[in-house]
Design an enzyme around this catalytic site. Sequence first.
Site, PDB file in Angstrom:
ATOM      1  N   GLY A  77       0.778  -1.233   0.000  1.00  0.00           N
ATOM      2  CA  GLY A  77       0.000   0.000   0.000  1.00  0.00           C
ATOM      3  C   GLY A  77       0.813   1.288   0.000  1.00  0.00           C
ATOM      4  O   GLY A  77       0.316   2.323   0.428  1.00  0.00           O
ATOM      5  N   SER A  78       2.038   1.251  -0.536  1.00  0.00           N
ATOM      6  CA  SER A  78       2.791   2.514  -0.556  1.00  0.00           C
ATOM      7  C   SER A  78       2.164   3.496  -1.550  1.00  0.00           C
ATOM      8  O   SER A  78       2.166   4.709  -1.313  1.00  0.00           O
ATOM      9  CB  SER A  78       4.271   2.272  -0.872  1.00  0.00           C
ATOM     10  OG  SER A  78       4.446   1.853  -2.192  1.00  0.00           O
ATOM     11  N   ASN A  79       1.618   2.997  -2.640  1.00  0.00           N
ATOM     12  CA  ASN A  79       0.931   3.910  -3.572  1.00  0.00           C
ATOM     13  C   ASN A  79      -0.351   4.447  -2.966  1.00  0.00           C
ATOM     14  O   ASN A  79      -0.688   5.622  -3.146  1.00  0.00           O
ATOM     15  CB  ASN A  79       0.635   3.203  -4.902  1.00  0.00           C
ATOM     16  CG  ASN A  79       1.834   3.232  -5.817  1.00  0.00           C
ATOM     17  OD1 ASN A  79       2.168   4.271  -6.385  1.00  0.00           O
ATOM     18  ND2 ASN A  79       2.515   2.097  -5.938  1.00  0.00           N
ATOM     19  N   MET A 121      -3.204  -7.217  -7.857  1.00  0.00           N
ATOM     20  CA  MET A 121      -2.442  -8.219  -8.598  1.00  0.00           C
ATOM     21  C   MET A 121      -3.316  -9.298  -9.235  1.00  0.00           C
ATOM     22  O   MET A 121      -2.936 -10.452  -9.322  1.00  0.00           O
ATOM     23  CB  MET A 121      -1.381  -8.852  -7.679  1.00  0.00           C
ATOM     24  CG  MET A 121      -0.428  -7.844  -7.073  1.00  0.00           C
ATOM     25  SD  MET A 121       0.310  -6.678  -8.261  1.00  0.00           S
ATOM     26  CE  MET A 121       1.551  -7.728  -8.976  1.00  0.00           C
ATOM     27  N   ARG A 122      -4.507  -8.912  -9.673  1.00  0.00           N
ATOM     28  CA  ARG A 122      -5.372  -9.875 -10.364  1.00  0.00           C
ATOM     29  C   ARG A 122      -5.899  -9.260 -11.649  1.00  0.00           C
ATOM     30  O   ARG A 122      -6.195  -8.055 -11.673  1.00  0.00           O
ATOM     31  CB  ARG A 122      -6.576 -10.191  -9.476  1.00  0.00           C
ATOM     32  CG  ARG A 122      -6.417 -11.506  -8.767  1.00  0.00           C
ATOM     33  CD  ARG A 122      -7.738 -12.095  -8.384  1.00  0.00           C
ATOM     34  NE  ARG A 122      -7.792 -13.502  -8.755  1.00  0.00           N
ATOM     35  CZ  ARG A 122      -8.856 -14.259  -8.577  1.00  0.00           C
ATOM     36  NH1 ARG A 122      -9.953 -13.744  -8.066  1.00  0.00           N
ATOM     37  NH2 ARG A 122      -8.837 -15.527  -8.911  1.00  0.00           N
ATOM     38  N   ASN A 176      -4.959   2.246 -13.524  1.00  0.00           N
ATOM     39  CA  ASN A 176      -3.960   1.328 -12.969  1.00  0.00           C
ATOM     40  C   ASN A 176      -2.580   1.958 -13.063  1.00  0.00           C
ATOM     41  O   ASN A 176      -2.316   2.774 -13.949  1.00  0.00           O
ATOM     42  CB  ASN A 176      -3.976   0.015 -13.762  1.00  0.00           C
ATOM     43  CG  ASN A 176      -3.040  -1.027 -13.188  1.00  0.00           C
ATOM     44  OD1 ASN A 176      -2.905  -1.153 -11.957  1.00  0.00           O
ATOM     45  ND2 ASN A 176      -2.372  -1.775 -14.039  1.00  0.00           N
ATOM     46  N   HIS A 203       1.358   0.649 -13.504  1.00  0.00           N
ATOM     47  CA  HIS A 203       2.099  -0.565 -13.853  1.00  0.00           C
ATOM     48  C   HIS A 203       3.598  -0.263 -13.861  1.00  0.00           C
ATOM     49  O   HIS A 203       4.018   0.754 -14.413  1.00  0.00           O
ATOM     50  CB  HIS A 203       1.656  -1.084 -15.231  1.00  0.00           C
ATOM     51  CG  HIS A 203       2.352  -2.346 -15.602  1.00  0.00           C
ATOM     52  ND1 HIS A 203       1.962  -3.579 -15.107  1.00  0.00           N
ATOM     53  CD2 HIS A 203       3.444  -2.572 -16.359  1.00  0.00           C
ATOM     54  CE1 HIS A 203       2.783  -4.501 -15.577  1.00  0.00           C
ATOM     55  NE2 HIS A 203       3.700  -3.913 -16.324  1.00  0.00           N
TER      56      HIS A 203
HETATM   57  C1  GAR Z   1       3.743  -1.191  -7.437  1.00  0.00           C
HETATM   58  O1  GAR Z   1       5.086  -1.259  -7.844  1.00  0.00           O
HETATM   59  C2  GAR Z   1       2.825  -1.205  -8.645  1.00  0.00           C
HETATM   60  O2  GAR Z   1       3.374  -0.555  -9.754  1.00  0.00           O
HETATM   61  C3  GAR Z   1       2.694  -2.686  -8.880  1.00  0.00           C
HETATM   62  O3  GAR Z   1       2.590  -3.257  -7.596  1.00  0.00           O
HETATM   63  C4  GAR Z   1       3.337  -2.458  -6.671  1.00  0.00           C
HETATM   64  C5  GAR Z   1       2.445  -2.154  -5.483  1.00  0.00           C
HETATM   65  O4  GAR Z   1       3.167  -1.541  -4.468  1.00  0.00           O
HETATM   66  N1  GAR Z   1       1.544  -2.997  -9.672  1.00  0.00           N
HETATM   67  C6  GAR Z   1       1.497  -4.006 -10.535  1.00  0.00           C
HETATM   68  O5  GAR Z   1       2.443  -4.750 -10.734  1.00  0.00           O
HETATM   69  C7  GAR Z   1       0.176  -4.171 -11.262  1.00  0.00           C
HETATM   70  N2  GAR Z   1       0.249  -5.176 -12.256  1.00  0.00           N
HETATM   71  P1  GAR Z   1       2.430  -0.869  -3.225  1.00  0.00           P
HETATM   72  O6  GAR Z   1       1.517  -1.932  -2.619  1.00  0.00           O
HETATM   73  O7  GAR Z   1       3.559  -0.509  -2.306  1.00  0.00           O
HETATM   74  O8  GAR Z   1       1.679   0.324  -3.725  1.00  0.00           O
END
Ligand code: GAR
Length: 213
Positions: A12-14, A91-92, A112, A114
């Site tokens: 959940g950093s984003n 991630m789905r 999204n 990516h």
């Molecule tokens: C992030 O790096 C995002 O770009 C990636 O998952 C990570 C989530 O990090 N997303 C994907 O790969 C989507 N296919 P977070 O939980 O720290 O935000």
Amino acid sequence: MTSFAVLASGTGSNFEAIADAVQSGRLAAKLVGVVSDVPDAGVLAKARLRGITTAVVPREKDRAAHDRKILQALDALPGGRPRFLVLAGYMRVMTSTLIQAFRADRYSRIVNIHPSLLPAFPGVAGYAQAYAHGAKIAGVTVHLVDEGLDSGPICAQGAFSISECESVHEVEDLGKELEHRLYPETLSWILPEKFKLEERETASVRRLCVRPI
Ligand code: GAR
């Protein structure tokens, strides 16, 4: 103000970067809840600390049934179904059940982030794929979601040099730093729908492109 919910599977950093942007007023939109498919995902604890409504919809094999339950969870959020769904490490792969539920005229109100410069390295572990290929540049893409795998219209991208990186962790650290700036900034014009779609066609490609207005 546009309402949105975050759908996430991981740390959940984003989500934190987005919630910070909402709190500071850099992102003028209403964050109404966080839904996760992973019961012990770090994002849930982070959301609860902030007093944001959370819901868990554990994964199940039948992806369409799972997506129907996610939709029910979104409908049960304060204010009902939000206008936008923001994926932050979800991630789905989605089925059209969810995508159609957020359908606008020519696109879906699902965004999204990516970890690659799409259309390079779709799927899982974008940074690791770039590192393993010996790529010299890695990057991040924010895009609208369509029925394909990481194939929806591109909203924004950022790139960074990885030629000096000695591990995939270094790439990930640089990438996350960029994600946390790029995602809230892009959402600040995507969520109020201050963009237009443009169709571009060449001999081999016909695509919708997103441009801010
Ligand atoms: C992030 O790096 C995002 O770009 C990636 O998952 C990570 C989530 O990090 N997303 C994907 O790969 C989507 N296919 P977070 O939980 O720290 O935000």
